[in-house]
Design an enzyme around this catalytic site. Sequence first.
Site, short mmCIF file in Angstrom:
data_model
loop_
_atom_site.label_atom_id
_atom_site.label_comp_id
_atom_site.label_asym_id
_atom_site.label_seq_id
_atom_site.Cartn_x
_atom_site.Cartn_y
_atom_site.Cartn_z
N ASP A 1 9.09 30.04 41.70
CA ASP A 1 10.05 30.48 42.72
C ASP A 1 10.85 29.29 43.23
O ASP A 1 10.50 28.69 44.25
CB ASP A 1 9.24 31.13 43.87
N HIS B 1 11.90 33.10 60.38
CA HIS B 1 10.49 33.39 60.62
C HIS B 1 10.21 32.87 62.03
O HIS B 1 10.77 31.84 62.44
CB HIS B 1 9.56 32.60 59.71
C1 XUL Z 1 9.06 33.71 49.82
C2 XUL Z 1 10.19 34.42 50.47
C3 XUL Z 1 10.19 34.42 51.93
C4 XUL Z 1 10.62 35.73 52.51
C5 XUL Z 1 10.44 35.80 54.00
O1 XUL Z 1 9.09 33.71 48.45
O2 XUL Z 1 11.06 34.91 49.80
O3 XUL Z 1 11.01 33.40 52.37
O4 XUL Z 1 11.94 36.01 52.22
O5 XUL Z 1 9.15 35.53 54.39
#
Ligand code: XUL
Length: 476
Positions: free
Chosen positions: A347, A141
């Site tokens: 998650d 990112h």
């Molecule tokens: C969040 C996620 C992020 C994306 C990229 O759950 O998976 O890390 O992969 O923004």
Amino acid sequence: MKAWGIFLLLLCLQAITYAVIGESQTCPAENVGKCDDSDWEGEFFPGINKIKYEGPSSKNPLSFKWYNAEEEILGKKMKDWFRFSVAFWHTFRGTGADPFGAPTKYWPWEDGTNSLKMAKRRMRANFEFINKLGVDWWCFHDRDIAPDGETLEEANANLDEVVALAKELQMQSKKKVLWGTAQLFMHPRYMHGAATSSELGVYAYAAAQVKKALEVTHYLEGENYVFWGGREGYQSLLNTDMERELNHLARFFEAAVAYKKKIGFNGTLLIEPKPQEPTKHQYDWDAATTANFLRKYGLIGEFKLNIECNHATLSGHSCHHELETARINGLLGNIDANTGDPQVGWDTDQFLVDIQEATMIMLSVIKNGGIAPGGFNFDAKLRRESTDVDDLFIAHIIGMDTMARGLRNAATLIEDGTLAELVRKRYQSFDTEIGAQIEAGKADFDFLEKKAKEWGEPKVASAKQELAEMILQSAL
Ligand code: XUL
Ligand code: CO
């Protein structure tokens, strides 16, 4: 000449320091922000050599038991089936902090700051890591790799500085970006969303951030660009104009497609579905919902999907289901290879270690003919309680070995053919003249009613599910 002499003297002193201390200087956690200004010297992962394939009988935790990069499986090298990638945010920005507790990980190279100097040091650690792990790709990112700024200009300037170093390191190591993305969820300005925010100024800010992230991904020879709609969703429908927000999201994507073309970026644009977290409901709920959105707005040919296994289970599906949904819609672009914990339910972004799940994932990938220019990104982090530097290697090694076992098993199943034959037989009543008529859309209800009367009560065969499971297990 004099300056050159002093430089050599310093170099000798440094060599002596290393010889005496035996390792690189570190900045202990209690000295956060107080470390001296000299940058990190020497290796970040001393004592860890390039990870090699040693075969299944090896007991060396720092070796591959199943992943053998150059070995061919079904006509393709293992490394080309996977195109493994390290996720910068987890591996280099993950601290082990959770909503209940402070960070648990203090990597030796961290000085506790988010300075530009620290960002560059981390980038060098990233390249040593991927070189030693034997992975050719990395993902980021914008805000993981460089500090944000007071203004967009300042944030962009910070990003440019770190990206220039990344480019240099990429050229030395021949590594590339699998995908880049913009972080549009952490800053408070994005509390109502980014492209779906109720505030026009936020929409514009997000557009500017994506514009820049597309440019740097292109500059770093990224092969894909990801949109994960972290806060593109709602907390309550009572205060939300869902139709308007979705229209805005589509406009945002259209503008991204136009800008991608304008700058000559040929990478694939990917949308990463996730049903909830952090919002209660996210618009890119799952693969089918996202495909419907893309079709409705005429964007289906411009995007593919990045399927994340932990997101799949959060949406009540299996990873295999999401991959198959993407595949049969021609949308399978990339995999965020991770998993959740059925007892936890959120998650957790764990490294995927379930060999059966990996086998089913690879059945989809093989059916798809691979996923290049996408790959397998380890959107996975160490557990909070795993705090040694070598845990970073061990976690990626088991993640890669598990997928490699999945590939080997899937190849065995495909070469054996029994499972495919079971599926073929299940539908064999359609391998007939009338079946072909139905599949070609040439059988109307009058005709079918006539046939139903003629044939009487149909015989219905067993689905053989347990036999299919037995066949799958024989390959594990
Ligand atoms: C969040 C996620 C992020 C994306 C990229 O759950 O998976 O890390 O992969 O923004
Ligand atoms: Co992800």
